[in-house]
Write an enzyme that holds these catalytic residues in place. Structure first.
Site, PDB file in Angstrom:
ATOM      1  N   PRO A  72       0.824  -1.211   0.000  1.00 16.27           N
ATOM      2  CA  PRO A  72       0.000   0.000   0.000  1.00 16.27           C
ATOM      3  C   PRO A  72       0.863   1.268   0.000  1.00 16.27           C
ATOM      4  CG  PRO A  72      -0.606  -1.462   1.827  1.00 16.27           C
ATOM      5  CD  PRO A  72       0.591  -2.053   1.176  1.00 16.27           C
ATOM      6  N   GLY A  73       0.385   2.264  -0.701  1.00 14.52           N
ATOM      7  CA  GLY A  73       1.044   3.571  -0.652  1.00 14.52           C
ATOM      8  C   GLY A  73       2.261   3.702  -1.531  1.00 14.52           C
ATOM      9  N   GLY A  98       2.159   3.977  -4.740  1.00 15.42           N
ATOM     10  CA  GLY A  98       1.864   4.772  -5.925  1.00 15.42           C
ATOM     11  C   GLY A  98       1.218   4.011  -7.061  1.00 15.42           C
ATOM     12  N   LYS A  99       0.512   2.930  -6.769  1.00 17.13           N
ATOM     13  CA  LYS A  99      -0.143   2.176  -7.847  1.00 17.13           C
ATOM     14  C   LYS A  99      -1.268   2.991  -8.475  1.00 17.13           C
ATOM     15  CE  LYS A  99      -1.135  -1.153  -5.028  1.00 17.13           C
ATOM     16  NZ  LYS A  99      -0.462  -0.630  -3.837  1.00 17.13           N
ATOM     17  N   THR A 100      -2.107   3.539  -7.616  1.00 18.09           N
ATOM     18  CA  THR A 100      -3.211   4.346  -8.114  1.00 18.09           C
ATOM     19  C   THR A 100      -2.669   5.556  -8.873  1.00 18.09           C
ATOM     20  OG1 THR A 100      -4.445   3.639  -6.171  1.00 18.09           O
ATOM     21  CG2 THR A 100      -5.347   5.459  -7.421  1.00 18.09           C
ATOM     22  N   GLU A 136      16.804   2.520  27.090  1.00 20.53           N
ATOM     23  CA  GLU A 136      17.224   3.001  25.763  1.00 20.53           C
ATOM     24  C   GLU A 136      18.747   3.019  25.654  1.00 20.53           C
ATOM     25  OE1 GLU A 136      15.163   3.142  23.400  1.00 20.53           O
ATOM     26  OE2 GLU A 136      13.409   2.959  24.709  1.00 20.53           O
ATOM     27  N   HIS A 166      19.893  -0.407  24.590  1.00 18.15           N
ATOM     28  CA  HIS A 166      19.742  -0.628  23.136  1.00 18.15           C
ATOM     29  C   HIS A 166      20.854   0.081  22.377  1.00 18.15           C
ATOM     30  CE1 HIS A 166      15.864  -2.558  23.212  1.00 18.15           C
ATOM     31  NE2 HIS A 166      15.188  -1.503  23.637  1.00 18.15           N
TER      32      HIS A 166
HETATM   33  P1  ADP Z   1      -1.403   2.797  -3.686  1.00 19.81           P
HETATM   34  O1  ADP Z   1      -2.489   2.901  -4.674  1.00 19.81           O
HETATM   35  O2  ADP Z   1      -0.220   2.033  -4.180  1.00 19.81           O
HETATM   36  O3  ADP Z   1      -1.820   2.327  -2.339  1.00 19.81           O
HETATM   37  P2  ADP Z   1      -1.314   5.618  -4.060  1.00 19.81           P
HETATM   38  O4  ADP Z   1      -1.057   5.659  -5.516  1.00 19.81           O
HETATM   39  O5  ADP Z   1      -2.680   5.886  -3.623  1.00 19.81           O
HETATM   40  O6  ADP Z   1      -0.812   4.248  -3.437  1.00 19.81           O
HETATM   41  O7  ADP Z   1      -0.301   6.612  -3.363  1.00 19.81           O
HETATM   42  C1  ADP Z   1      -0.687   7.514  -2.388  1.00 19.81           C
HETATM   43  C2  ADP Z   1       0.057   8.814  -2.519  1.00 19.81           C
HETATM   44  O8  ADP Z   1       1.430   8.652  -2.236  1.00 19.81           O
HETATM   45  C3  ADP Z   1       0.013   9.353  -3.917  1.00 19.81           C
HETATM   46  O9  ADP Z   1      -1.106  10.125  -4.146  1.00 19.81           O
HETATM   47  C4  ADP Z   1       1.282  10.190  -3.994  1.00 19.81           C
HETATM   48  O10 ADP Z   1       1.058  11.472  -3.498  1.00 19.81           O
HETATM   49  C5  ADP Z   1       2.213   9.473  -3.053  1.00 19.81           C
HETATM   50  N1  ADP Z   1       3.147   8.641  -3.818  1.00 19.81           N
HETATM   51  C6  ADP Z   1       3.254   7.299  -3.746  1.00 19.81           C
HETATM   52  N2  ADP Z   1       4.227   6.842  -4.556  1.00 19.81           N
HETATM   53  C7  ADP Z   1       4.738   7.920  -5.182  1.00 19.81           C
HETATM   54  C8  ADP Z   1       5.778   8.095  -6.143  1.00 19.81           C
HETATM   55  N3  ADP Z   1       6.471   7.074  -6.635  1.00 19.81           N
HETATM   56  N4  ADP Z   1       6.031   9.353  -6.559  1.00 19.81           N
HETATM   57  C9  ADP Z   1       5.347  10.394  -6.072  1.00 19.81           C
HETATM   58  N5  ADP Z   1       4.354  10.293  -5.179  1.00 19.81           N
HETATM   59  C10 ADP Z   1       4.052   9.072  -4.707  1.00 19.81           C
HETATM   60 ZN    ZN Z   2      13.174  -1.402  24.056  1.00 14.62          ZN
HETATM   61 MG    MG Z   3      -4.453   2.580  -4.362  1.00 14.83          MG
END
Ligand code: ADP
Ligand code: ZN
Ligand code: MG
Length: 605
Positions: free
Chosen positions: A203-204, A206-208, A424, A427
């Site tokens: 997740p996150g 940048g697939k979307t 801490e 560690h």
């Molecule tokens: P996913 O669909 O993979 O869960 P998103 O495409 O929704 O993730 O990404 C969420 C946000 O994170 C995007 O709108 C963007 O702002 C940021 N982000 C993620 N990957 C990138 C990237 N490679 N370059 C720039 N922004 C990114």
């Molecule tokens: Zn600890």
């Molecule tokens: Mg997504």
């Protein structure tokens, strides 16, 4: 309420005007005197009548003295018969001119047809209003089966340049864009245009965003729908939505259909996992049917994204469907710097800000996390009425994103503070002294999120492989907190419980997953059905005997025991350094890398 009132007024006006129209076209001449049929017969007897005109049921009587009278006859009966019945003599009657006039068409309609139609019209209009109201309140009620796919906004175009890193993924996707723009180039050589492209990644990452970039670059229509939108309460909706979506897409092809979070519908059929029900299967089947129905002329490319490739139905992954799979990984240090640069574009930064250092401090952060870091930093700076974002703001927000917000109100007693400082320090000391641990970046006893304090050590650069000795030193470092507590205060606190959890999980992985054990042999133990991708174990099948299970337990305990001994030795041999770190923490609460190195020397490489 206001609306209903308005509607009634409209009705009222309509009715009044219809009534007005009626009286306007009614040819009754109000000046004509009305007489009865009996009177008419008397007048005929007296030979006063010159002419009778019959228009429908209306009878206009012209007398010799030029007067005009009017009467009505019974419908269906002939007037002469009526008059005869009333006792008019036939020869008297024959002296009167009787004219029968056709009723005018318009009048006829007005008089005979309209009275029947009006009530229906009235009801029809009423129903129409009602429907309009229902639709206004809940447009969805009448559009169940529509896909609800949105065509992408043409104005806010995302380009490939807005997506930092992911070079290989972008390369592949550019090819897809090329397919859509010059299909002939490929079909001439007999190449089949791919039907489906699957974007896989945590997740996150940048697939979307990437999918939106395809739409921005390709300049073809782009339909966007999320897998979960297919699945609703009503059975059969999903499948009909898929049909509708592809129908729309075919009309405007070449185009791209993007199905986000496809795992919501594309789960393995019949596993029962996640309460699999018919609805989802039907939806998935419909997607497969639609994709199989594409021919070489269709020019629709289906792009789908998921972070759960492991749960997808194998039928989706078979050639001819999503046969192109593009893996989008967590960004490495170079990509992180690039992503930070993209998101820093609209943010005023101080000159001192070093995004490379920020990238170095954020291993394991996704693109979305990095965006969040810069956003938090901006909020932090704005909250302090600064005009620019400082490096300190950014570093602070990294910790906020990683561990949760600082909890200043979380006041520790002096005793707790001392225990935390030594924990801490333990560690940090071990992390610093053991050769296979990553260098210490920061030690703090300011509580954040659920942690009372934290020690941050980071690799010099991203690592893809780990050796056994690295793992072992890591475990020793994680044990450092409680070992230090035990040595200094003679007992440990509950503060070490999250350390213990991580230690146990890592030790178990070393034995059962990485084959880093001579006694048990080079194999794995247990089959994961979970999302290996997310590093989570949802559910594990035991594929070994009871006896082996005991051996595994013994090995795990042995491994942790050795690491524990090492941690104890290191702390006992360097007790004065431990005190130094703990005392500095009690005084300053936070020690940064430079200060830490000044305190106990540079880390030996
Ligand atoms: P996913 O669909 O993979 O869960 P998103 O495409 O929704 O993730 O990404 C969420 C946000 O994170 C995007 O709108 C963007 O702002 C940021 N982000 C993620 N990957 C990138 C990237 N490679 N370059 C720039 N922004 C990114
Ligand atoms: Zn600890
Ligand atoms: Mg997504």
């Amino acid at each position: 309420m206001k609306n209903i009132f308005k509607n009634f007024i409209i009705f009222f006006i309509v009715i009044v005007s219809i009534a007005g129209l009626f009286s306007f076209f009614n040819t009754d001449n109000p000046s004509d005197e009305k007489i009865s049929l009996a009177e008419l017969s008397r007048k005929i007897e007296n030979e006063e009548v010159q002419k009778i005109e019959i228009i429908g049921e209306k009878i206009e009587i012209t007398l010799y003295n030029e007067e005009v009278k009017e009467t009505r006859k019974e419908s269906g009966e002939s007037i002469t018969q009526t008059l005869v019945n009333l006792g008019v003599e036939k020869d008297k009657l024959s002296k009167v001119d009787i004219l029968i006039e056709e009723e005018s068409g318009f009048n006829f309609i007005l008089m005979n047809v309209l009275p029947f139609i009006i009530p229906f019209l009235f009801i029809g209009v009423f129903i129409w209003f009602m429907f309009k109201k229902v639709q206004g309140a809940n447009t969805k009620a009448l559009s169940f089966g529509e896909s609800g796919a949105k065509e992408a906004d043409k104005k806010k175009k995302v380009k490939f340049s807005d997506v930092a890193g992911s070079v290989e993924a972008k390369e592949e996707l550019k090819e897809v864009v090329d397919f859509l723009q010059n299909p002939q180039k490929f079909t001439k050589l007999g190449a089949e245009i791919p039907k489906g492209v699957l974007l896989l990644g945590p997740p996150g990452t940048g697939k979307t965003l990437l999918a939106r970039a395809i739409s921005g670059e390709a300049e073809v229509p782009f339909f966007h729908i999320s897998g979960s939108e297919f699945v609703e309460m009503f059975v059969g909706v999903g499948a009909s939505r898929v049909r509708d979506l592809f129908k729309k897409a075919k009309k405007v092809s070449p185009c791209i259909v993007f199905i986000d979070e496809i795992d919501a519908v594309g789960r393995q059929r019949g596993t029962g996992l996640g309460g699999s029900h018919d609805e989802r299967e039907q939806t998935l089947n419909q997607i497969l049917v639609e994709m199989d129905g594409f021919d070489n002329q269709t020019n629709i490319i289906v792009v789908a994204a998921t972070n759960r490739p492991d749960v997808l139905d194998p039928a989706l992954l078979r050639p001819g469907r999503f046969d192109r799979q593009i893996i989008i990984d967590m960004p490495d240090i170079k990509d992180r710097a690039a992503i930070l640069k993209v998101h820093a574009q609209n943010k005023p930064l101080e000159k001192e800000v070093d995004l490379k250092l920020v990238a170095q401090r954020t291993p394991g952060f996704s693109g979305a996390d990095l965006r969040n870091v810069l956003n938090e930093a901006a909020i932090l700076a704005a909250g302090k009425d600064k005009r620019r974002i400082s490096q300190k703001n950014i570093l602070n927000s990294i910790e906020k994103v990683m561990l949760g917000p600082e909890r200043k109100s979380h006041v520790l007693t002096d005793k707790e503070k001392k225990i935390t400082a030594y924990h801490e320090a333990g560690h940090a000391l071990i992390g610093h002294l053991l050769p296979n641990c990553d260098p210490i970046h920061k030690v703090s006893i300011i509580s954040r999120g659920r942690a009372a304090g934290y020690t941050m050590n980071l690799p010099e650069r991203d690592k893809y492989l780990n050796s056994k000795s690295e793992f072992l030193d890591q475990i020793s470092m994680m044990l450092g907190g409680l070992v230090s507590e035990k040595i200094v205060f003679k007992e440990i606190t509950s503060g070490a419980s999250s350390d213990l959890k991580r230690i146990t999980s890592l030790a178990k992985q070393i034995i059962t997953k990485f084959g880093m054990n001579e006694n048990l042999g080079y194999r794995t133990f247990g089959r994961n059905h979970g999302a290996v991708f997310l590093g989570k174990e949802v559910h594990e099948d035991r594929d070994y005997s009871e006896g082996v299970a005991e051996k595994i337990d013994a090995e795990v305990n042995d491994l942790i025991g050795k690491c524990h001994q090492k941690a104890k030795d290191v702390i006992n041999e360097n007790r004065e350094k431990l005190d130094k770190i703990a005392n500095t923490l009690l005084e300053k609460e936070t020690i940064e890398k430079d200060e830490f190195e000044k305190l106990i020397g540079k880390k030996k490489a």
